[in-house]
Design a protein around this motif. Sequence first.
Motif, PDB file in Angstrom:
ATOM      1  N   SER A  89       0.840  -1.195   0.000  1.00 21.57           N
ATOM      2  CA  SER A  89       0.000   0.000   0.000  1.00 21.57           C
ATOM      3  C   SER A  89       0.873   1.242   0.000  1.00 21.57           C
ATOM      4  CB  SER A  89      -0.874   0.051   1.261  1.00 21.57           C
ATOM      5  OG  SER A  89      -1.737  -1.048   1.311  1.00 21.57           O
ATOM      6  N   ASP A  90       0.416   2.256  -0.697  1.00 21.17           N
ATOM      7  CA  ASP A  90       1.146   3.518  -0.743  1.00 21.17           C
ATOM      8  C   ASP A  90       0.151   4.627  -1.048  1.00 21.17           C
ATOM      9  OD1 ASP A  90       3.511   4.834  -0.410  1.00 21.17           O
ATOM     10  OD2 ASP A  90       4.437   4.093  -2.242  1.00 21.17           O
ATOM     11  N   ASP A 125       6.366  -1.154  -6.291  1.00 15.11           N
ATOM     12  CA  ASP A 125       6.651  -1.974  -5.106  1.00 15.11           C
ATOM     13  C   ASP A 125       6.452  -3.469  -5.402  1.00 15.11           C
ATOM     14  OD1 ASP A 125       7.564  -0.230  -3.041  1.00 15.11           O
ATOM     15  OD2 ASP A 125       5.540   0.575  -2.838  1.00 15.11           O
ATOM     16  N   ASP A 151      12.639  -0.509  -4.897  1.00 14.91           N
ATOM     17  CA  ASP A 151      12.451   0.608  -5.827  1.00 14.91           C
ATOM     18  C   ASP A 151      12.930   1.886  -5.139  1.00 14.91           C
ATOM     19  OD1 ASP A 151      10.115   0.577  -4.115  1.00 14.91           O
ATOM     20  OD2 ASP A 151       9.263   2.091  -5.431  1.00 14.91           O
ATOM     21  N   SER A 190      12.264   5.201  -4.107  1.00 16.20           N
ATOM     22  CA  SER A 190      11.192   6.179  -3.891  1.00 16.20           C
ATOM     23  C   SER A 190      11.679   7.368  -3.081  1.00 16.20           C
ATOM     24  CB  SER A 190      10.010   5.520  -3.174  1.00 16.20           C
ATOM     25  OG  SER A 190      10.424   4.940  -1.949  1.00 16.20           O
ATOM     26  N   ASP A 191      12.651   7.154  -2.226  1.00 16.83           N
ATOM     27  CA  ASP A 191      13.100   8.222  -1.316  1.00 16.83           C
ATOM     28  C   ASP A 191      14.461   8.793  -1.700  1.00 16.83           C
ATOM     29  OD1 ASP A 191      10.828   8.012   0.254  1.00 16.83           O
ATOM     30  OD2 ASP A 191      11.682   6.457   1.531  1.00 16.83           O
TER      31      ASP A 191
END
Length: 338
Positions: free
Chosen positions: A61-62, A91, A226, A228-229
């Motif tokens: 979930s995101d 993800d 992945d 993302s940050d």
Amino acid sequence: MTSEEPESPAQSPVRTAAELGEDGVIALATGGVQPDPRIPVGPGDDAAVVAAPDGRTVVSSDAIVEGRHFRFALTTPEHVGRRAIAQNAADIAAMGAVCTAFTVTLGCPPETREDVIAGIARGTTRGAADAGGAIAGGDVVRTEQVLLAVTVLGDLQGREPVLLSGARPGDVVAVCGTLGHSAAGLDVLLAGHDGFDGLVETYRCPAPPLAAGPQAAAAGATALTDVSDGLLRDARSLARASGVAIALDGALLAPDDELIACAAALGTDAEHWVRTGGEDHALLATFPAGVALPAGWRAIGTAAAPGGAPAGTVTVDGDTGPAAGGWNTFTETEEDGR
Ligand SMILES: Nc1ncnc2c1ncn2[C@@H]1O[C@H](COP(=O)(O)OP(=O)(O)OP(=O)(O)O)[C@@H](O)[C@H]1O
Ligand SMILES: Cc1ncc(C[n+]2csc(CCOP(=O)(O)O)c2C)c(N)n1
Ligand SMILES: [Mg+2]
């Protein structure tokens, strides 16, 4: 039109979420959803039923929230919908799996216009199709800002999941996909600069290399995630989980021509985008030394036993200084990594 003239009445007034009501918003949000054989029960019942061909289900979930991840002044509703799906799909790819289904929770204030809701729904439907999955259901809820909270289900197709914790000393560290394009695109928009449409598009909606996840798994990747940050931050998470240190080669992180041109136009530093910009959702993996990297993957460094430095240490050309950068959801902005 002068300010004295009355506004001409709209032909068909645009309704708001409050005027549409919950059922109307759901009808708009699910209007484009097509039947899919993997989803025997889709939107409309108390819950969906989704097939799980592998017998195991990968789930993640995101959420993205107006103000933090996007602003309507900088993007479009359709991009917002596509982006929420794309980053969830990343993800699943980052486990070495393929997407099967998505659920989408749409939060919006009562004054949200129907064209915004319809645009977001077009985006989620298109995004799901692009990611090889289908919309199984969701929820609508009144919120202060627009938000999209997505859950994605994925299938491992008989492979083992590739975890964060599998990197071993001696492994090659590699990436697939762009780094820093989203951050650069955001800076282009914030500077009010024209052009650099590819970078801006990546900010509005990343295009993660989804097929590269299962391909990396099939090729024997030992760890996968992945970005993302930000590369340095996500590499640190992988290194920490795996109990290794990661040494990156600065020459292999050289910004591409698009980033160099953009940094020159904006008077800023392209290297910083590559190392700490998140949200391109490139894939980052480790492979045993000697494995031929699958198409699209490029080596950027190596994993090593931690030695003197603690596990999770990430260096670029031996320098630990830059490893602090990246995005942390509870700090106001980017962590200082320059
Ligand atoms: N509220 C929560 N309850 C249970 N597990 C959570 C919760 N929030 C996060 N997690 C778990 O913590 C792990 C890390 O979450 P995080 O959101 O940082 O990862 P990510 O989605 O890969 O990164 P990003 O959100 O930056 O894209 C994931 O395995 C996630 O399922
Ligand atoms: C308007 C605007 N300002 C800044 C950014 C950059 N940004 C916000 S959150 C994040 C990382 C992931 O966060 P999380 O872990 O919370 O999902 C990044 C890189 C943006 N996308 N839009
Ligand atoms: Mg998350």
